[in-house]
Enzyme design. Structure first.
Site, PDB file in Angstrom:
ATOM      1  N   LYS A  94       0.838  -1.208   0.000  1.00 21.64           N
ATOM      2  CA  LYS A  94       0.000   0.000   0.000  1.00 21.64           C
ATOM      3  C   LYS A  94       0.874   1.260   0.000  1.00 21.64           C
ATOM      4  CE  LYS A  94      -4.043  -2.129   0.361  1.00 21.64           C
ATOM      5  NZ  LYS A  94      -4.571  -2.646   1.638  1.00 21.64           N
TER       6      LYS A  94
ATOM      7  N   LYS B   6      -5.799 -15.967 -12.028  1.00 18.57           N
ATOM      8  CA  LYS B   6      -7.203 -16.208 -11.727  1.00 18.57           C
ATOM      9  C   LYS B   6      -8.028 -14.935 -11.892  1.00 18.57           C
ATOM     10  CE  LYS B   6      -6.066 -15.919  -6.896  1.00 18.57           C
ATOM     11  NZ  LYS B   6      -6.730 -15.922  -5.639  1.00 18.57           N
TER      12      LYS B   6
ATOM     13  N   LYS C 240     -10.528  -8.875  -8.898  1.00 14.73           N
ATOM     14  CA  LYS C 240     -11.308  -7.648  -8.822  1.00 14.73           C
ATOM     15  C   LYS C 240     -10.714  -6.528  -9.650  1.00 14.73           C
ATOM     16  CE  LYS C 240     -13.763  -7.317  -4.467  1.00 14.73           C
ATOM     17  NZ  LYS C 240     -13.677  -6.894  -3.081  1.00 14.73           N
TER      18      LYS C 240
END
Ligand code: TRP
Length: 334
Positions: free
Chosen positions: A116, A198, A201
């Protein structure tokens, strides 16, 4: 454990983005199966989203969507406690106490924190640093033993275990050690349509099927999946991207349909165009009812409010029982 008492399951989902098939088969479907056998607390983590999304203009819409998609996928507000994190104020109190057991050095080493910092160098707020403390508070607040989470959250869960032990050691036994939990079989990974990784989001949105995708969009995405001109040797090993199409078919298609394409593949007569058309139609059949149900729930604000109120009431009851013990063990009763 007391006899006849159900074990406690707790998990949270951040209200960012749209739910996709990976969320559905990797997590949601398992939550649905847990509802009967466990005492479940499923929460929309709106406070966590403030660490990365301080602008709250769209938060309400996201909270509503996530809740609606979860209910449309089978979560039952009469069985599980479905609630919103900020509605349970006790979370903030436990978060504060746990912060005194959380060391800055440890938190700075957490890989998700480092990620982050790299992603938002201009907003390295203390909430970001203590993200795992808040998550530990969510879990420990219900004295949950079982926490269904994906691989990306395992480190956070490890931190929650550390705080549970630290608290117990310092103030006496209050918390069980929360464990990662897969219900039944191993977690299903849903491959993306481009053959790489995969469904996710944030990445490869064109290769990810969302529960909110329209029928035509589903068809378009599936038809774009990578294939080739087919095997030339009978019973060949499937390339990854072909294996992925079979994996997706396994999730939504009838057995005899899958067997037909398996056999066509093994006999080198497979037509990938037909296979993808079939997969697209089966995906549409699977996703459309969930999408439609989610849409009607999402726009029914009155119903959603009732669900959240009922969920928060259940969650607060469990939270209060824990917090009484916490204050007592910490000696904060004067
Ligand atoms: N941090 C989790 C995520 O990003 C969401 C979450 C918040 C959570 N609180 C939790 C998950 C408690 C499990 C238990 O997905």
């Amino acid at each position: 454990m007391e006899k006849g008492k159900k074990q406690i399951v707790m998990s949270g989902i951040r209200p960012t983005g749209f739910l996709h098939l990976g969320n559905y088969f990797g997590a949601l479907r398992n939550y649905v199966r847990m509802q009967d056998e466990y005492e479940c607390y499923f929460m929309v983590a709106d406070l966590h989203s403030l660490t990365t999304h301080p602008d709250t203009k769209e938060l309400k819409g996201h909270v509503h969507r996530v809740l609606a998609e979860n209910i449309a996928s089978g979560l039952d507000p009469d069985k599980a406690a479905l609630f919103c994190q900020s509605h349970v104020r006790e979370t903030s109190e436990l978060y504060l106490y746990l912060n005194m057991l959380a060391y800055k050095g440890e938190l700075e080493k957490t890989p998700t924190f480092k990620d982050k910092v790299r992603l938002q160098p201009d907003n390295v707020n203390a909430g970001l640093l203590t993200y795992p403390v808040l998550m530990a508070a969510d879990i420990l607040l219900h004295r949950a033993a079982l926490v269904p989470v994906g691989k990306d959250q395992e480190q956070h869960l490890e931190i929650a275990r550390t705080y549970a032990n630290r608290f117990n050691h310092r103030y006496g036994d209050v918390f069980p050690e929360p464990q990662a939990f897969n219900f039944g079989q191993a977690l299903v990974k849903v491959p993306s349509l481009d053959g790489a990784g995969k469904m996710s989001k944030s990445e490869n949105q064109n290769a990810t099927l969302y529960l909110a995708d329209s029928d035509d969009l589903i068809r378009k995405k599936v038809m774009k999946a990578k294939t080739d001109s087919g095997p030339t040797e009978p019973n060949s090993v499937k390339p990854d991207y072909i294996e992925n199409i079979f994996l997706l078919m396994n999730l939504v298609s009838e057995k005899d349909v899958i067997e037909k394409f398996e056999s066509d593949f093994n006999n080198c007569v497979i037509r990938y165009g037909d296979m993808k058309k079939q997969l697209a139609e089966d995906m549409v059949k699977f996703i459309a009812p969930i999408r439609e149900k989610a849409e009607s729930i999402r726009t029914d604000e009155k119903y959603l409010k009732e669900v959240m109120e009922k969920g928060a009431e259940k969650a607060r009851k469990s939270a209060n029982a824990t917090m009484e013990k916490v204050r007592e063990h910490m000696g904060l009763v004067y």
